[in-house]
Design an enzyme around this catalytic site. Sequence first.
Site, mmCIF file in Angstrom:
data_model
loop_
_atom_site.group_PDB
_atom_site.id
_atom_site.type_symbol
_atom_site.label_atom_id
_atom_site.label_comp_id
_atom_site.label_asym_id
_atom_site.label_seq_id
_atom_site.Cartn_x
_atom_site.Cartn_y
_atom_site.Cartn_z
ATOM 1 C CG HIS A 1 8.759 4.482 -4.494
ATOM 2 N ND1 HIS A 1 9.428 3.986 -5.598
ATOM 3 C CD2 HIS A 1 7.596 4.991 -4.966
ATOM 4 C CE1 HIS A 1 8.712 4.171 -6.692
ATOM 5 N NE2 HIS A 1 7.586 4.789 -6.330
ATOM 6 C CD GLU B 1 1.695 7.532 -8.065
ATOM 7 O OE1 GLU B 1 0.825 8.408 -7.850
ATOM 8 O OE2 GLU B 1 2.887 7.790 -8.351
#
Length: 376
Positions: free
Chosen positions: A177, A257
């Site tokens: 990202h 994550e």
Amino acid sequence: MKVIVEADGGSRGNPGPAGSGAVVLDADTREVLAERAIGLGETTNNVAEYQGLIAGLRAAAELGATEVSVRMDSKLVIEQMAGRWKVKHANLQPLNAVARELAADFQHVDYEWIPRADNAAADKLANDAMDGNTVEPGTAAAESGQVSEAESASARTRPSGWQNLRGAPVKMLLLRHGQTPMSVDKRYSGRGDVELTELGQRQVHAAAKRLAAMDGVVTPDGAAPIIASPLTRTRQSAQAVADATGGELEFHDGLLETDFGEWEGLTFLEAADKYPDLHRKWIGDPTVVPPGGESLAAVHQRVTAARDDLLERYAGQTIIVVSHVTPIKSLLRTGLGVGPEVFYRLHLDLASLSIVEFYPDDNASVRLVNDISHWA
């Protein structure tokens, strides 16, 4: 005639140089009726174990056996063949199907897990095969002639490493990202749901434009699927890719994550000051768990399960995976066949692109790591 098949397989590296072994025994006298040791080039333990079972069943069939008791120290193979576990890994499904087809020719087959110490004969044959010592037809240990001369030659000369890549791979284009306020301040950013900054938006739009122009992403048959972590920063990044390519977007919790627990939002120095002993251990030991969080070893296990799911659903396709630092490192770790040190030694920039291909024979090829040329 009732026989016992003891089978095993192994890989030095997983994937690495691999071999399989099988012994066929008379069920009443325990006399050795046939042995097999077959080199497999470079593959994984599970593939090698299935190949050992297949070699043993073929040898039993050549001997005219009607009933077979399969004994292996692989819990996975035994449970899958007994039908108690599903075969989720795409690379194991065809091997399971071959083994089932062979088993169907016998009047009765049963499966039993045994400790490794009780499977020493098959284990030795598998190690012999890894050392290049194959059991060929015509030898005293292979009276049944199960392995043909062509098969034996193939086992001795089959290439390993990148030369052994076979079949259409799942090609994963791995996109991290873009920038967030947490990354600007270099803070631990795991499950905290933050948005992209303006720069982060520009970064992912540049990455999306690049992906849209890559071979295999947009084809006459449609666009590559996009699978992303469900957090806002990855959702925004993945949406930019979907807008540029027209690919269908889905979210996968396995790509989340690391959960940093009480370290969430802290800088590296703040976490080190507040938890000096634990933090020092964490930066070198993947099994250490942050307070209320998740270890890197647990992340790797979770991401590996997600990878297996994607390989099963997207066999032979190109897919775009939009995720975070640790999950992408985990996928690259699997592709490289290396240990957890990659978590500490590999750097991945924001909105960076990496590429790894996973092949049906359990080989892999890392093609690109941490490329930011599209926005740097």
